[in-house]
Design a protein around this motif. Structure first.
Motif, PDB file in Angstrom:
ATOM      1  N   SER A  55      10.119   0.534   3.233  1.00 20.50           N
ATOM      2  CA  SER A  55      10.740  -0.078   2.048  1.00 20.50           C
ATOM      3  C   SER A  55       9.783  -0.021   0.854  1.00 20.50           C
ATOM      4  O   SER A  55      10.229   0.036  -0.290  1.00 20.50           O
ATOM      5  CB  SER A  55      11.219  -1.502   2.331  1.00 20.50           C
ATOM      6  OG  SER A  55      10.146  -2.376   2.476  1.00 20.50           O
ATOM      7  N   GLY A  56       8.482   0.002   1.122  1.00 23.89           N
ATOM      8  CA  GLY A  56       7.509   0.189   0.029  1.00 23.89           C
ATOM      9  C   GLY A  56       7.704   1.557  -0.622  1.00 23.89           C
ATOM     10  O   GLY A  56       7.656   1.691  -1.850  1.00 23.89           O
ATOM     11  N   ALA A  57       7.946   2.558   0.205  1.00 18.55           N
ATOM     12  CA  ALA A  57       8.195   3.910  -0.324  1.00 18.55           C
ATOM     13  C   ALA A  57       9.476   3.911  -1.162  1.00 18.55           C
ATOM     14  O   ALA A  57       9.517   4.461  -2.269  1.00 18.55           O
ATOM     15  CB  ALA A  57       8.311   4.905   0.833  1.00 18.55           C
ATOM     16  N   THR A 107      15.968  -1.514  -3.096  1.00 19.24           N
ATOM     17  CA  THR A 107      14.963  -2.583  -3.186  1.00 19.24           C
ATOM     18  C   THR A 107      15.085  -3.330  -4.517  1.00 19.24           C
ATOM     19  O   THR A 107      14.253  -4.162  -4.849  1.00 19.24           O
ATOM     20  CB  THR A 107      13.531  -2.012  -3.066  1.00 19.24           C
ATOM     21  OG1 THR A 107      13.299  -1.126  -4.170  1.00 19.24           O
ATOM     22  CG2 THR A 107      13.339  -1.274  -1.755  1.00 19.24           C
ATOM     23  N   GLN A 108      16.103  -3.002  -5.280  1.00 15.77           N
ATOM     24  CA  GLN A 108      16.331  -3.598  -6.596  1.00 15.77           C
ATOM     25  C   GLN A 108      16.694  -5.086  -6.487  1.00 15.77           C
ATOM     26  O   GLN A 108      17.581  -5.446  -5.720  1.00 15.77           O
ATOM     27  CB  GLN A 108      17.481  -2.814  -7.262  1.00 15.77           C
ATOM     28  CG  GLN A 108      18.007  -3.400  -8.539  1.00 15.77           C
ATOM     29  CD  GLN A 108      17.008  -3.310  -9.664  1.00 15.77           C
ATOM     30  OE1 GLN A 108      16.657  -2.230 -10.102  1.00 15.77           O
ATOM     31  NE2 GLN A 108      16.532  -4.466 -10.120  1.00 15.77           N
ATOM     32  N   TYR A 162       0.825  -1.219   0.000  1.00 14.70           N
ATOM     33  CA  TYR A 162       0.000   0.000   0.000  1.00 14.70           C
ATOM     34  C   TYR A 162       0.854   1.263   0.000  1.00 14.70           C
ATOM     35  O   TYR A 162       0.533   2.248  -0.669  1.00 14.70           O
ATOM     36  CB  TYR A 162      -0.944   0.024   1.206  1.00 14.70           C
ATOM     37  CG  TYR A 162      -2.162  -0.869   1.057  1.00 14.70           C
ATOM     38  CD1 TYR A 162      -2.804  -1.023  -0.176  1.00 14.70           C
ATOM     39  CD2 TYR A 162      -2.699  -1.539   2.154  1.00 14.70           C
ATOM     40  CE1 TYR A 162      -3.918  -1.837  -0.305  1.00 14.70           C
ATOM     41  CE2 TYR A 162      -3.818  -2.347   2.030  1.00 14.70           C
ATOM     42  CZ  TYR A 162      -4.426  -2.496   0.801  1.00 14.70           C
ATOM     43  OH  TYR A 162      -5.526  -3.292   0.670  1.00 14.70           O
ATOM     44  N   THR A 163       1.961   1.238   0.750  1.00 13.96           N
ATOM     45  CA  THR A 163       2.807   2.440   0.766  1.00 13.96           C
ATOM     46  C   THR A 163       3.444   2.643  -0.599  1.00 13.96           C
ATOM     47  O   THR A 163       3.523   3.773  -1.101  1.00 13.96           O
ATOM     48  CB  THR A 163       3.884   2.342   1.869  1.00 13.96           C
ATOM     49  OG1 THR A 163       3.239   2.056   3.099  1.00 13.96           O
ATOM     50  CG2 THR A 163       4.654   3.638   2.003  1.00 13.96           C
ATOM     51  N   ALA A 164       3.876   1.537  -1.223  1.00 17.53           N
ATOM     52  CA  ALA A 164       4.415   1.641  -2.585  1.00 17.53           C
ATOM     53  C   ALA A 164       3.351   2.238  -3.503  1.00 17.53           C
ATOM     54  O   ALA A 164       3.646   3.083  -4.359  1.00 17.53           O
ATOM     55  CB  ALA A 164       4.854   0.268  -3.088  1.00 17.53           C
ATOM     56  N   ALA A 165       2.102   1.822  -3.303  1.00 18.68           N
ATOM     57  CA  ALA A 165       1.012   2.314  -4.157  1.00 18.68           C
ATOM     58  C   ALA A 165       0.776   3.810  -3.943  1.00 18.68           C
ATOM     59  O   ALA A 165       0.514   4.556  -4.899  1.00 18.68           O
ATOM     60  CB  ALA A 165      -0.261   1.523  -3.869  1.00 18.68           C
ATOM     61  N   ILE A 166       0.859   4.264  -2.698  1.00 17.44           N
ATOM     62  CA  ILE A 166       0.674   5.701  -2.423  1.00 17.44           C
ATOM     63  C   ILE A 166       1.747   6.513  -3.156  1.00 17.44           C
ATOM     64  O   ILE A 166       1.462   7.474  -3.867  1.00 17.44           O
ATOM     65  CB  ILE A 166       0.744   5.974  -0.891  1.00 17.44           C
ATOM     66  CG1 ILE A 166      -0.458   5.343  -0.188  1.00 17.44           C
ATOM     67  CG2 ILE A 166       0.804   7.474  -0.605  1.00 17.44           C
ATOM     68  CD1 ILE A 166      -0.318   5.257   1.344  1.00 17.44           C
ATOM     69  N   TYR A 167       2.985   6.070  -3.021  1.00 25.75           N
ATOM     70  CA  TYR A 167       4.085   6.807  -3.661  1.00 25.75           C
ATOM     71  C   TYR A 167       4.022   6.696  -5.187  1.00 25.75           C
ATOM     72  O   TYR A 167       4.239   7.664  -5.887  1.00 25.75           O
ATOM     73  CB  TYR A 167       5.441   6.286  -3.143  1.00 25.75           C
ATOM     74  CG  TYR A 167       5.868   6.953  -1.857  1.00 25.75           C
ATOM     75  CD1 TYR A 167       5.223   6.664  -0.661  1.00 25.75           C
ATOM     76  CD2 TYR A 167       6.889   7.894  -1.848  1.00 25.75           C
ATOM     77  CE1 TYR A 167       5.603   7.279   0.522  1.00 25.75           C
ATOM     78  CE2 TYR A 167       7.272   8.517  -0.667  1.00 25.75           C
ATOM     79  CZ  TYR A 167       6.629   8.202   0.512  1.00 25.75           C
ATOM     80  OH  TYR A 167       7.016   8.822   1.670  1.00 25.75           O
ATOM     81  N   ALA A 168       3.726   5.494  -5.682  1.00 22.39           N
ATOM     82  CA  ALA A 168       3.712   5.300  -7.141  1.00 22.39           C
ATOM     83  C   ALA A 168       2.566   6.080  -7.780  1.00 22.39           C
ATOM     84  O   ALA A 168       2.714   6.663  -8.861  1.00 22.39           O
ATOM     85  CB  ALA A 168       3.601   3.816  -7.470  1.00 22.39           C
ATOM     86  N   SER A 169       1.424   6.115  -7.116  1.00 22.02           N
ATOM     87  CA  SER A 169       0.300   6.837  -7.725  1.00 22.02           C
ATOM     88  C   SER A 169       0.529   8.347  -7.644  1.00 22.02           C
ATOM     89  O   SER A 169       0.178   9.079  -8.564  1.00 22.02           O
ATOM     90  CB  SER A 169      -1.040   6.423  -7.101  1.00 22.02           C
ATOM     91  OG  SER A 169      -0.985   6.465  -5.704  1.00 22.02           O
ATOM     92  N   ARG A 170       1.160   8.814  -6.580  1.00 21.18           N
ATOM     93  CA  ARG A 170       1.452  10.250  -6.495  1.00 21.18           C
ATOM     94  C   ARG A 170       2.523  10.646  -7.516  1.00 21.18           C
ATOM     95  O   ARG A 170       2.653  11.819  -7.867  1.00 21.18           O
ATOM     96  CB  ARG A 170       1.896  10.630  -5.081  1.00 21.18           C
ATOM     97  CG  ARG A 170       0.742  10.576  -4.094  1.00 21.18           C
ATOM     98  CD  ARG A 170       1.086  11.170  -2.746  1.00 21.18           C
ATOM     99  NE  ARG A 170       1.039  12.624  -2.749  1.00 21.18           N
ATOM    100  CZ  ARG A 170       2.093  13.417  -2.657  1.00 21.18           C
ATOM    101  NH1 ARG A 170       3.294  12.909  -2.572  1.00 21.18           N
ATOM    102  NH2 ARG A 170       1.944  14.724  -2.658  1.00 21.18           N
TER     103      ARG A 170
END
Ligand code: NDP
Length: 330
Positions: free
Chosen positions: A315-317, A277-278, A10-18
């Protein structure tokens, strides 16, 4: 593409969508991830009075939705991560040509993405004894929060001596008549505060240096045979009468699906490059393998050490920021 709906996903999604990456998040088998199997979250910053895990995960989901994340409910059954195309750099950036990674949901729905963030978390471990399988769903559980309710005013056992076991034992003590903790070492591994809660709870009896031999009962769990000091001269078998047997002995990462494409350690945790995270390609030996462009891992699936919601979220961010940088470099 983001795979997984825990704090990392979800945090990755927040950053990716922004970042206008138009992410699609596949929610997986356990909406909200592992955290939803706990009772209350007291250590996630921003919730001074604690928060129910479902509330917290719903907050994260709505935050990602607000910036345009699309959600797909379903389980990823197959992936095909493309190897980097060599010798054909972009005439504009000089970077490798973009490749398309493929993700199938429920075997049928194919999604293609420039970048994939794996945030599939980890799952509960079992002891591996036969009777544990025989009684699964009939007294054996790996989630006190999910199943504890069925054991009100009964006697249960929790296996493990870590924070999860202590948390579950305390939770069950609020519902049950008595809780045994079966701990294989002569001490608890849990944090000091969790240990104190267990040791000061009159309903909890800690059985140090005990291992479970087998579960007994007619059609459901009614007891357990334990062995004290396995292999030692004072080894002895002890029988306890219980109605429920809860496993809290750790987790294994949900990364099997990706094993042909990305490098994992001996326990299956995804190995990531340096402090990023690569992901590496699966052929990696001694950190020699090349990275796999466009594939990132975040949260517990790549974290054998911390396994905390806040660390997973961080780490999602990172994964989303790195995916954004990668996509913009193409
Ligand atoms: P841990 O790996 O910390 O602990 C697992 C426990 O299970 C240990 O006591 C271990 O024994 C025992 N165990 C493992 N395998 C067996 C086996 N085959 N038979 C008997 N016992 C076994 O896992 P947790 O899930 O407790 O915690 C994972 C991480 O999450 C930790 O970093 C923890 O701090 C964190 N966490 C934090 C919480 C919080 O802050 N609120 C809540 C829950 C977890 P041994 O010690 O002998 O290896």
């Amino acid at each position: 593409m983001i795979i997984g709906s825990g704090p990392a996903g979800y945090t990755a999604a927040i950053y990716a969508s922004r970042a206008n990456l138009a992410p699609v998040l596949i929610e997986g088998p356990q909406l909200g991830g592992q955290l939803t199997t706990t009772t209350e979250v007291e250590n996630f910053p921003g919730y001074p009075d604690g928060v129910e895990p479902f509330t917290m995960m719903d907050d994260l989901r709505r935050q990602a939705e607000r910036f345009g994340t699309q959600f797909v409910s379903g389980i990823v059954t197959k992936v095909e991560f493309a190897a980097p195309v060599t010798g054909n750099p972009s005439p504009v950036t000089g970077n490798p040509s973009p490749v398309t990674h493929k993700v199938w949901v429920e075997d049928t729905d194919l999604y293609e993405a420039d970048a994939v963030i794996i945030a599939t978390g980890a799952s509960a471990k079992y002891l591996g004894i036969e009777s544990e399988r025989t009684y699964r769903g009939r007294g054996v559980s790996a989630c006190a929060t999910c199943d504890g309710f069925f054991y009100r005013k009964k006697t249960v056992a929790v296996v493990g001596g870590g924070d999860t076991a202590c948390e579950e034992a305390n939770y069950l003590a609020g519902l049950c008549e008595k809780v045994y903790m079966i701990v294989r070492k002569p001490y608890l591994r849990a944090s000091e505060i969790m240990q104190q809660r267990v040791l000061n709870n009159p309903k909890i009896e800690v059985l140090f240096e005990h291992n479970t031999l087998q579960l007994t009962g007619e059609g459901k769990v009614q007891g357990a045979d334990l062995i004290y000091r396995k292999g030692e001269p004072d080894e002895a078998v002890k029988h306890i009468e219980i109605d429920g047997f809860f496993l809290a002995i750790g987790h294994h990462p949900n990364t099997e699906l990706f094993k042909d494409y990305i490098a994992r350690d001996a326990e299956g945790y995804i190995i990531t490059h340096d402090n990023s995270t690569q992901c590496y390609q699966s052929s990696m030996t001694n950190n020699q393998s090349p990275i796999l462009p466009g594939v990132f891992a975040a949260g517990d699936c790549a974290d054998p050490h911390y396994r905390q919601a806040i660390v997973a979220a961080g780490s999602g961010a990172k994964a989303a920021i790195e995916a954004d940088k990668y996509i913009k470099s193409l």
